[in-house]
Scaffold this motif. Structure first.
Motif, PDB file in Angstrom:
ATOM      1  N   GLN A 196      15.951  -8.003 -22.149  1.00 35.67           N
ATOM      2  CA  GLN A 196      16.498  -6.868 -21.419  1.00 35.67           C
ATOM      3  C   GLN A 196      15.595  -6.529 -20.243  1.00 35.67           C
ATOM      4  O   GLN A 196      14.378  -6.509 -20.379  1.00 35.67           O
ATOM      5  CB  GLN A 196      16.599  -5.654 -22.336  1.00 35.67           C
ATOM      6  CG  GLN A 196      17.172  -4.434 -21.668  1.00 35.67           C
ATOM      7  CD  GLN A 196      17.169  -3.233 -22.597  1.00 35.67           C
ATOM      8  OE1 GLN A 196      16.277  -3.099 -23.416  1.00 35.67           O
ATOM      9  NE2 GLN A 196      18.152  -2.386 -22.466  1.00 35.67           N
ATOM     10  N   LYS A 235      15.285  -3.500 -17.257  1.00 34.76           N
ATOM     11  CA  LYS A 235      15.781  -2.220 -16.768  1.00 34.76           C
ATOM     12  C   LYS A 235      15.192  -2.011 -15.371  1.00 34.76           C
ATOM     13  O   LYS A 235      13.977  -1.980 -15.205  1.00 34.76           O
ATOM     14  CB  LYS A 235      15.357  -1.092 -17.704  1.00 34.76           C
ATOM     15  CG  LYS A 235      15.876   0.262 -17.296  1.00 34.76           C
ATOM     16  CD  LYS A 235      15.471   1.318 -18.295  1.00 34.76           C
ATOM     17  CE  LYS A 235      15.960   2.677 -17.858  1.00 34.76           C
ATOM     18  NZ  LYS A 235      15.520   3.724 -18.776  1.00 34.76           N
ATOM     19  N   SER A 239      14.746   0.229 -11.980  1.00 36.45           N
ATOM     20  CA  SER A 239      14.825   1.559 -11.376  1.00 36.45           C
ATOM     21  C   SER A 239      14.344   1.443  -9.928  1.00 36.45           C
ATOM     22  O   SER A 239      13.969   0.370  -9.478  1.00 36.45           O
ATOM     23  CB  SER A 239      13.972   2.561 -12.159  1.00 36.45           C
ATOM     24  OG  SER A 239      12.601   2.316 -11.958  1.00 36.45           O
ATOM     25  N   THR A 269       6.961  -4.417 -24.032  1.00 35.08           N
ATOM     26  CA  THR A 269       7.469  -4.217 -22.677  1.00 35.08           C
ATOM     27  C   THR A 269       6.392  -4.607 -21.678  1.00 35.08           C
ATOM     28  O   THR A 269       5.221  -4.306 -21.883  1.00 35.08           O
ATOM     29  CB  THR A 269       7.853  -2.738 -22.450  1.00 35.08           C
ATOM     30  OG1 THR A 269       8.790  -2.337 -23.445  1.00 35.08           O
ATOM     31  CG2 THR A 269       8.463  -2.529 -21.085  1.00 35.08           C
ATOM     32  N   SER A 294       5.877  -4.564 -17.282  1.00 35.79           N
ATOM     33  CA  SER A 294       6.518  -3.966 -16.110  1.00 35.79           C
ATOM     34  C   SER A 294       6.065  -4.616 -14.811  1.00 35.79           C
ATOM     35  O   SER A 294       5.029  -5.258 -14.733  1.00 35.79           O
ATOM     36  CB  SER A 294       6.217  -2.466 -16.063  1.00 35.79           C
ATOM     37  OG  SER A 294       4.841  -2.249 -15.877  1.00 35.79           O
TER      38      SER A 294
END
Length: 97
Positions: free
Chosen positions: A13, A15, A17, A58, A60
């Motif tokens: 996944q 995400k 932004s 996670t 980033s």
């Protein structure tokens, strides 16, 4: 080599932004992680390295490449897990607007 030496990683996944991209992954064993970003035209650049634990995690990316904000387009994100000299990469594609 025994089964405990192997690392399996799966990015499942992303995400996106306005300021960053979060990629969730599952990893079978602890390993050093590297996140590389490849624009549709250009070379891959490693943007983040960290030590990862087994399980769900996670990593980033701050949407910057070479000190500039990444432009709109399609990017390949590759997470490479390295343990005991063995590398296990996985890639997902994202679209920045």
């Amino acid at each position: 080599m025994c089964a405990s030496d192997l690392v399996v990683i799966l990015a499942f996944q992303a995400k996106v932004s306005a300021s960053r991209v979060l990629v969730r992954y599952v990893m079978t064993n602890p390993a050093k992680l590297a996140l590389s970003v490849k624009p549709s035209r250009g070379k891959a650049t490693t943007v983040r390295t960290t030590n990862g634990k087994a399980g769900i995690g996670t990593i980033s990316w701050n949407r910057r490449l070479h000190a500039k904000k990444a432009k709109a387009g399609t990017y390949g994100l590759t997470i490479t897990a390295t343990a005991n000299g063995k590398k296990a990469p996985t890639t997902i594609k994202i679209r920045l607007r």
